[in-house]
Design a protein around this motif. Structure first.
Motif, PDB file in Angstrom:
ATOM      1  N   THR A 191      -9.618  26.297 -35.661  1.00 23.64           N
ATOM      2  CA  THR A 191      -9.496  26.035 -34.233  1.00 23.64           C
ATOM      3  C   THR A 191     -10.484  24.933 -33.876  1.00 23.64           C
ATOM      4  N   LEU A 192      -9.981  23.786 -33.453  1.00 26.54           N
ATOM      5  CA  LEU A 192     -10.845  22.648 -33.154  1.00 26.54           C
ATOM      6  C   LEU A 192     -11.321  22.686 -31.708  1.00 26.54           C
ATOM      7  N   THR A 193     -12.532  22.177 -31.496  1.00 29.06           N
ATOM      8  CA  THR A 193     -13.097  22.169 -30.153  1.00 29.06           C
ATOM      9  C   THR A 193     -12.326  21.221 -29.243  1.00 29.06           C
ATOM     10  N   LYS A 194     -12.266  21.568 -27.976  1.00 27.79           N
ATOM     11  CA  LYS A 194     -11.676  20.686 -26.967  1.00 27.79           C
ATOM     12  C   LYS A 194     -12.759  19.904 -26.224  1.00 27.79           C
ATOM     13  N   SER A 195     -14.025  20.195 -26.558  1.00 23.33           N
ATOM     14  CA  SER A 195     -15.145  19.527 -25.879  1.00 23.33           C
ATOM     15  C   SER A 195     -16.177  19.068 -26.912  1.00 23.33           C
ATOM     16  N   PRO A 196     -15.875  18.016 -27.686  1.00 18.92           N
ATOM     17  CA  PRO A 196     -16.837  17.542 -28.686  1.00 18.92           C
ATOM     18  C   PRO A 196     -18.139  17.065 -28.046  1.00 18.92           C
ATOM     19  N   LYS A 197     -19.229  17.295 -28.746  1.00 14.57           N
ATOM     20  CA  LYS A 197     -20.547  16.933 -28.240  1.00 14.57           C
ATOM     21  C   LYS A 197     -20.827  15.449 -28.487  1.00 14.57           C
ATOM     22  N   ALA A 198     -21.730  14.918 -27.683  1.00 12.49           N
ATOM     23  CA  ALA A 198     -22.261  13.582 -27.963  1.00 12.49           C
ATOM     24  C   ALA A 198     -23.239  13.712 -29.131  1.00 12.49           C
ATOM     25  N   LYS A 199     -23.128  12.848 -30.099  1.00 11.75           N
ATOM     26  CA  LYS A 199     -23.994  12.928 -31.273  1.00 11.75           C
ATOM     27  C   LYS A 199     -25.401  12.415 -30.946  1.00 11.75           C
ATOM     28  N   PRO A 200     -26.409  13.000 -31.546  1.00  8.91           N
ATOM     29  CA  PRO A 200     -27.781  12.560 -31.286  1.00  8.91           C
ATOM     30  C   PRO A 200     -28.062  11.214 -31.947  1.00  8.91           C
ATOM     31  N   ASP A 201     -29.196  10.648 -31.625  1.00  8.04           N
ATOM     32  CA  ASP A 201     -29.672   9.435 -32.284  1.00  8.04           C
ATOM     33  C   ASP A 201     -30.076   9.801 -33.709  1.00  8.04           C
ATOM     34  N   PHE A 202     -29.318   9.339 -34.691  1.00  9.52           N
ATOM     35  CA  PHE A 202     -29.579   9.718 -36.076  1.00  9.52           C
ATOM     36  C   PHE A 202     -30.901   9.161 -36.607  1.00  9.52           C
ATOM     37  N   GLY A 203     -31.514   8.274 -35.878  1.00  8.55           N
ATOM     38  CA  GLY A 203     -32.820   7.759 -36.285  1.00  8.55           C
ATOM     39  C   GLY A 203     -33.966   8.600 -35.760  1.00  8.55           C
ATOM     40  N   LYS A 204     -33.663   9.603 -34.905  1.00 14.38           N
ATOM     41  CA  LYS A 204     -34.713  10.437 -34.309  1.00 14.38           C
ATOM     42  C   LYS A 204     -34.298  11.905 -34.331  1.00 14.38           C
ATOM     43  N   LEU A 205     -33.953  12.399 -35.514  1.00 13.34           N
ATOM     44  CA  LEU A 205     -33.352  13.729 -35.615  1.00 13.34           C
ATOM     45  C   LEU A 205     -34.351  14.880 -35.616  1.00 13.34           C
ATOM     46  N   GLY A 206     -35.491  14.712 -36.306  1.00 13.53           N
ATOM     47  CA  GLY A 206     -36.316  15.885 -36.556  1.00 13.53           C
ATOM     48  C   GLY A 206     -35.579  16.810 -37.517  1.00 13.53           C
ATOM     49  N   PHE A 207     -35.920  18.096 -37.482  1.00 15.96           N
ATOM     50  CA  PHE A 207     -35.271  19.032 -38.409  1.00 15.96           C
ATOM     51  C   PHE A 207     -34.725  20.236 -37.650  1.00 15.96           C
ATOM     52  N   GLY A 208     -33.404  20.467 -37.788  1.00 19.12           N
ATOM     53  CA  GLY A 208     -32.768  21.668 -37.254  1.00 19.12           C
ATOM     54  C   GLY A 208     -32.701  21.755 -35.745  1.00 19.12           C
ATOM     55  N   LYS A 209     -32.626  20.608 -35.068  1.00 17.02           N
ATOM     56  CA  LYS A 209     -32.602  20.609 -33.601  1.00 17.02           C
ATOM     57  C   LYS A 209     -31.203  20.444 -33.027  1.00 17.02           C
ATOM     58  N   TYR A 210     -30.296  19.892 -33.806  1.00 20.12           N
ATOM     59  CA  TYR A 210     -28.948  19.603 -33.323  1.00 20.12           C
ATOM     60  C   TYR A 210     -27.921  20.275 -34.232  1.00 20.12           C
ATOM     61  N   PHE A 211     -26.768  20.657 -33.650  1.00 21.70           N
ATOM     62  CA  PHE A 211     -25.748  21.349 -34.425  1.00 21.70           C
ATOM     63  C   PHE A 211     -24.376  20.742 -34.142  1.00 21.70           C
ATOM     64  N   THR A 212     -23.546  20.759 -35.161  1.00 24.50           N
ATOM     65  CA  THR A 212     -22.247  20.099 -35.079  1.00 24.50           C
ATOM     66  C   THR A 212     -21.276  20.860 -34.177  1.00 24.50           C
ATOM     67  N   ASP A 213     -20.085  20.316 -34.035  1.00 26.01           N
ATOM     68  CA  ASP A 213     -19.101  20.892 -33.115  1.00 26.01           C
ATOM     69  C   ASP A 213     -18.489  22.202 -33.598  1.00 26.01           C
ATOM     70  N   HIS A 214     -18.484  22.422 -34.915  1.00 23.28           N
ATOM     71  CA  HIS A 214     -17.760  23.576 -35.466  1.00 23.28           C
ATOM     72  C   HIS A 214     -18.645  24.371 -36.428  1.00 23.28           C
ATOM     73  N   MET A 215     -18.229  25.598 -36.694  1.00 23.66           N
ATOM     74  CA  MET A 215     -18.894  26.449 -37.669  1.00 23.66           C
ATOM     75  C   MET A 215     -17.848  27.287 -38.396  1.00 23.66           C
ATOM     76  N   LEU A 216     -18.256  27.849 -39.492  1.00 26.55           N
ATOM     77  CA  LEU A 216     -17.384  28.710 -40.299  1.00 26.55           C
ATOM     78  C   LEU A 216     -17.831  30.150 -40.116  1.00 26.55           C
ATOM     79  N   VAL A 217     -16.886  31.057 -39.935  1.00 31.12           N
ATOM     80  CA  VAL A 217     -17.223  32.476 -39.769  1.00 31.12           C
ATOM     81  C   VAL A 217     -16.273  33.341 -40.599  1.00 31.12           C
ATOM     82  N   MET A 218     -16.791  34.478 -41.047  1.00 30.92           N
ATOM     83  CA  MET A 218     -15.974  35.461 -41.769  1.00 30.92           C
ATOM     84  C   MET A 218     -16.634  36.824 -41.616  1.00 30.92           C
ATOM     85  N   ASP A 219     -15.842  37.819 -41.290  1.00 30.51           N
ATOM     86  CA  ASP A 219     -16.370  39.171 -41.098  1.00 30.51           C
ATOM     87  C   ASP A 219     -16.028  40.068 -42.280  1.00 30.51           C
ATOM     88  N   TYR A 220     -16.972  40.944 -42.606  1.00 34.21           N
ATOM     89  CA  TYR A 220     -16.741  42.006 -43.584  1.00 34.21           C
ATOM     90  C   TYR A 220     -16.604  43.303 -42.800  1.00 34.21           C
TER      91      TYR A 220
END
Length: 353
Positions: free
Chosen positions: A4-33
């Motif tokens: 299921t693709l997002t209908k509201s994609p995010k604006a991407k951050p400045d890749f030259g000023k990322l830091g670590f673990g501050k930004y997250f992409t539009d989609h994720m993977l999930v699976m339940d047990y």
């Protein structure tokens, strides 16, 4: 697999000023047990969003949770690649076994991860020292109190474009040897990548930061004599020209970058020893002018030079507080293999698309 693709994609951050673990992409993977439905259910790729968890959820009370860390890159030709991802899921299944959690079908999950990476390929930065960080996670999701293994679980993968793990990049770090608090003991969960290990390390880490140090180097829990690992890295020392790293003994995380570093060093003709390393040995080697270099290895930092190690007020300044030649060689070689600057002769790099 349902996508299921997002209908509201995010604006991407400045890749030259990322830091670590501050930004997250539009989609994720999930699976339940779900135990009552036969175990693992269908994998889904969905828009990145919040999870709804009840206050009684197992992981919130008993920390039954594990995770991994890997990276995706773009090579010079624009191909999306990953580095030794199979090793991450082998280790995750070992962590799952230790915490009484269900094993994953690694091939199935990796195939689904590749589909997620194809969708999010425009989130992969290409500046030097950057990558798309991959965080697979599994948590216990029973909605009941009581100390026992959960019956139901949620597995998910989120992605984050990242820069250098340390704000100062490749400048050598300052490390404090912790002689009071303990991270892990033999028979515990030190070799598993579980959430509780990191919670345990926070107190010593905060105190070290207040003293001006970047990280804590842990000692063995029984004798407080032998160095083990840093919170985010495995440790290596160059003593009189020989590369030495604490051996895996059950309380040290078996790092994938550590494993790769040992192979690269041996292939290059360096002598590498995996054994117990005492604080006294480091102090003596430093006093004798034989503690040539020190560095850490890990997915987040890759190779991180260490310029100072302090123990009970005694400072060991290593290589004049600068990066050593072996550390520099290793950083260049491993990052070069990861990003396609050097030929991958071992099959470590897998092309996604």
């Amino acid at each position: 697999m349902k996508i299921t693709l997002t209908k509201s994609p995010k604006a991407k951050p400045d890749f030259g000023k990322l830091g670590f673990g501050k930004y997250f992409t539009d989609h994720m993977l999930v699976m339940d047990y779900i135990a009552d439905k036969g175990g693992w259910q269908e994998i889904e790729i969905i828009p990145y969003d919040e999870f709804k968890l009840e206050p009684s959820t197992t992981v919130l009370h008993y920390a039954q949770g594990i995770f991994e860390g890997a990276k995706a890159y773009k090579d010079k030709a624009g191909n999306v690649t990953v580095f030794r991802i199979d090793e991450n899921f082998k280790r995750m299944n070992k962590s799952a076994e230790r915490l009484c959690m269900p094993a994953l079908d690694s091939k199935k999950v990796i195939d689904a991860l590749f589909e997620l990476l194809k969708i999010e390929k425009d989130w992969i930065p290409t500046e030097s020292g950057t990558a798309l960080y991959i965080r697979p996670t599994m948590i216990g999701t029973d909605k009941t109190l009581g100390v026992h293994a959960s019956h139901d679980y949620k597995f998910y993968i989120i992605l984050s474009p990242v820069g250098a793990y340390y704000a100062h990049g490749l400048a050598p770090t300052k490390i404090y040897i912790e002689d009071f608090y303990t991270r892990a003991a033999l028979g515990g969960t030190g070799e598993a990548k579980c959430m509780g290990n990191y919670a345990t390390s926070l107190k010593a880490g905060e105190e070290a930061h207040k003293k001006g140090f970047d990280q804590v180097l842990w000692l063995d829990a029984q004798e407080k004599k032998y160095v083990e690992e840093v919170g985010s890295m495995n440790m290596f020392f160059v003593i009189d020209g020989v590369v030495v790293t604490p051996m895996l003994n059950g309380s040290i995380l078996p790092g994938i970058t550590r494993k790769s570093a040992i192979e690269v060093l041996k292939d290059a003709g360096y002598k590498v020893e995996e054994r117990r390393v005492s604080v006294e040995e480091l102090i003596k080697a430093n006093a004798d002018g034989k503690l040539d270099e020190a560095f850490g290895t890990g997915t987040a930092a890759v190779i991180s030079p260490v310029g100072q190690i302090t123990y009970k007020g005694q400072d060991m300044i290593i290589n004049g507080g600068t990066m050593g030649k072996i550390t520099e060689f290793l950083y260049d070689k491993i990052t070069g293999i990861q990003t396609g600057r050097y030929e991958d002769t071992k099959g470590w790099v897998v092309k996604v698309c």
